[in-house]
Design a protein around this motif. Structure first.
Motif, PDB file in Angstrom:
ATOM      1  N   ASP A 430       0.852  -1.190   0.000  1.00  0.00           N
ATOM      2  CA  ASP A 430       0.000   0.000   0.000  1.00  0.00           C
ATOM      3  C   ASP A 430       0.892   1.245   0.000  1.00  0.00           C
ATOM      4  OD1 ASP A 430      -1.738   2.078   0.468  1.00  0.00           O
ATOM      5  OD2 ASP A 430      -2.765   1.110   2.164  1.00  0.00           O
ATOM      6  N   LEU A 431       0.753   2.058  -1.064  1.00  0.00           N
ATOM      7  CA  LEU A 431       1.551   3.285  -1.192  1.00  0.00           C
ATOM      8  C   LEU A 431       0.708   4.539  -0.993  1.00  0.00           C
ATOM      9  CD1 LEU A 431       3.702   2.376  -4.353  1.00  0.00           C
ATOM     10  CD2 LEU A 431       4.256   2.031  -1.937  1.00  0.00           C
ATOM     11  N   SER A 432      -0.451   4.387  -0.382  1.00  0.00           N
ATOM     12  CA  SER A 432      -1.349   5.534  -0.248  1.00  0.00           C
ATOM     13  C   SER A 432      -0.765   6.629   0.637  1.00  0.00           C
ATOM     14  CB  SER A 432      -2.706   5.072   0.304  1.00  0.00           C
ATOM     15  OG  SER A 432      -2.551   4.443   1.573  1.00  0.00           O
ATOM     16  N   GLN A 433       0.206   6.297   1.480  1.00  0.00           N
ATOM     17  CA  GLN A 433       0.849   7.310   2.320  1.00  0.00           C
ATOM     18  C   GLN A 433       2.156   7.830   1.723  1.00  0.00           C
ATOM     19  OE1 GLN A 433       0.980   6.368   6.592  1.00  0.00           O
ATOM     20  NE2 GLN A 433      -0.430   4.651   6.208  1.00  0.00           N
ATOM     21  N   GLY A 434       2.465   7.363   0.514  1.00  0.00           N
ATOM     22  CA  GLY A 434       3.686   7.806  -0.148  1.00  0.00           C
ATOM     23  C   GLY A 434       4.614   6.653  -0.451  1.00  0.00           C
ATOM     24  N   ASN A 435       5.446   6.825  -1.478  1.00  0.00           N
ATOM     25  CA  ASN A 435       6.354   5.754  -1.881  1.00  0.00           C
ATOM     26  C   ASN A 435       7.409   5.439  -0.827  1.00  0.00           C
ATOM     27  OD1 ASN A 435       4.904   5.824  -4.220  1.00  0.00           O
ATOM     28  ND2 ASN A 435       6.563   6.569  -5.532  1.00  0.00           N
ATOM     29  N   SER A 436       7.682   6.378   0.066  1.00  0.00           N
ATOM     30  CA  SER A 436       8.685   6.133   1.103  1.00  0.00           C
ATOM     31  C   SER A 436       8.060   5.620   2.397  1.00  0.00           C
ATOM     32  CB  SER A 436       9.463   7.419   1.391  1.00  0.00           C
ATOM     33  OG  SER A 436       8.594   8.433   1.878  1.00  0.00           O
ATOM     34  N   LYS A 437       6.729   5.395   2.376  1.00  0.00           N
ATOM     35  CA  LYS A 437       6.031   4.891   3.558  1.00  0.00           C
ATOM     36  C   LYS A 437       5.136   3.713   3.177  1.00  0.00           C
ATOM     37  CE  LYS A 437       5.993   9.377   5.917  1.00  0.00           C
ATOM     38  NZ  LYS A 437       5.155  10.419   6.554  1.00  0.00           N
TER      39      LYS A 437
END
Length: 445
Positions: A430-437
């Motif tokens: 799940d990348l909904s919080q950003g690619n680094s999270k």
């Protein structure tokens, strides 16, 4: 004031010198009187012939240089040969007449150009009737045996035998006429071409009695397995692989024509759902995908695309995520483990909302107790999810940090635990919080 006068004088000398050179060139070149007489019958020939010609060349004033013979199909020069002519006399030679596909019987132009050493030339052109040779038979040459292909129609040849489902061989045409040449037809860039002895991969759905055919005008050959996906002809990659790139919609039915035993194939549960009546529906989100049909492993490899290229992860979290590493493979780790080979990377299915998933069965497509793979931004080395950019709270699968038994971002099975053999697990990133999270979840199916 002396410099302009000097420049003027130099310019005058240059012009005079140039004029003198032009006078000398005009005097030295284009002298003599070359004469040419064609002494052989060149009125007709076959495509594929080496046409023999005889000429008498002479110049009473200056030495000769060459005779060029050129063949034209309409305005296109298709063949040329050059003969050195040091002195007056008779000369003979050959010019090859190409055997092209889809060129019907017709007229061509044969041009003779005689040149002397001063570059003066004389030309003669002749109209020539060209016809395709009427081969009495062809030979299908395989590694173990040669099969005679009988003529069954104009330019059409066939051999009917009890063949295996796959037959590899090239086709050989015998010499026709005194000036003819034997010709070979083989496999070049997934099509039949003249001049090759690379084996043509004839394929039939079943072994048994069937016909292998070839047309010497069109170069059409058969049989080949043609695979259609939703009516779109897939391109042949090699004997066992076909691929197509097309738009697919979530929930739509997909059809594979040309595969008679789809019910026996491995159907990827991420991308497809096979119903009880045998029909197959697509599970991915709407988009463009590359589908590779693998006859050897009997499964359909699906990869996300972005225009004409395979998709990669974008800064906004859309695109694609790829898996490279050990302990994972479709349709199974025993037959097709990914390993650390980027060209075999698995594309996670995009399910929307910047989420990507892959469904794996323990003991089959994922090792139950020993895995070592990670998530990448592309189907290659480059962007990847390290320990600081992805996390999980799963109690079975952990993410390596470089000090816990796995390199940064690599997945492993928690010591003392194992996945339940025969059980399917859905891994979602799940990348909904950003690619680094990124957040990895693992759920039993």
């Amino acid at each position: 004031m002396k410099r302009p006068i000097l420049n003027f004088l130099l310019g005058t000398v240059a012009v005079a010198t140039l004029y003198s050179c032009k006078k000398d060139e005009k005097y030295v070149y284009q002298i003599g009187e070359p004469k040419l007489e064609v002494k052989s019958d060149i009125s007709a020939a076959h495509f594929g012939d080496s046409l023999v010609f005889q000429v008498h060349a002479s110049d009473q004033e200056i030495a000769l240089s060459t005779v060029k013979v050129q063949l034209f199909f309409t305005d296109d020069q298709v063949s040329e040969t050059t003969i050195r002519t040091k002195e007056n006399g008779d000369y003979s030679g050959k010019i090859f007449i190409p055997f092209y596909k889809n060129v019907p019987n017709g007229k061509a132009t044969l041009k003779f150009i005689l040149q002397n050493i001063s570059q003066k030339m004389t030309e003669q052109s002749y109209e020539i009737d060209l016809t395709r040779p009427d081969f009495p038979y062809l030979n299908l040459v395989t590694e173990s045996k040669s099969y005679k292909m009988e003529k069954i129609g104009t330019n059409e040849y066939a051999v009917t035998e009890s063949f295996p489902s796959s037959v590899k061989g090239y086709i050989q045409a015998p010499k026709v006429g005194e000036q003819g040449n034997p010709m070979n037809f083989g496999w070049v860039n997934n099509t039949v071409e003249i001049g090759s002895t690379t084996e043509i991969p004839f394929t039939n759905l079943t072994s048994g009695v069937y016909s292998i055919k070839f047309n010497t005008l069109t170069y059409e050959a058969s049989p080949f397995i043609n695979i259609y996906l939703n009516g779109n002809l897939l391109s042949r990659m090699d004997d066992d692989h076909f691929k197509g790139e097309l738009e697919l919609k979530n929930g739509e039915q997909v059809t594979f024509d040309g595969i008679d035993d789809v019910k026996n194939w491995w159907i990827d549960p991420d991308y497809f759902t096979q119903k009880s009546d045998g029909s197959i529906n697509f599970n991915g989100i709407n988009g463009k995908y590359r589908i590779t049909v693998d006859f050897k492993l009997k499964y359909f490899l699906v990869e996300s695309m972005d225009g004409a290229n395979l998709a990669s992860l974008k800064a906004d979290g859309t695109g694609a995520i790829w898996i490279i590493g050990e302990g994972i493979g479709k349709p199974g780790i025993a037959t097709n483990q990914v390993g650390w080979s980027p060209e075999k990377a698995l594309c996670m299915m995009p399910i929307g909302n910047k989420k990507y998933q892959i469904t794996l069965k323990a003991g089959e497509s994922i090792h139950a107790s020993n895995i070592n793979f990670k998530f990448f931004h592309q189907k290659d080395w480059g962007g990847e999810f390290g320990a600081t950019s992805i996390s999980t709270d799963n109690d079975m699968i952990f993410i390596g940090d470089g000090n816990n038994g796995r390199d940064s971002g690599n997945l492993g099975i928690v010591s003392g635990k194992s996945l339940a053999l025969g059980t399917s697990y859905i891994l979602t990133v799940d990348l909904s919080q950003g690619n680094s999270k990124a957040i990895l979840t693992v759920v039993k199916k």
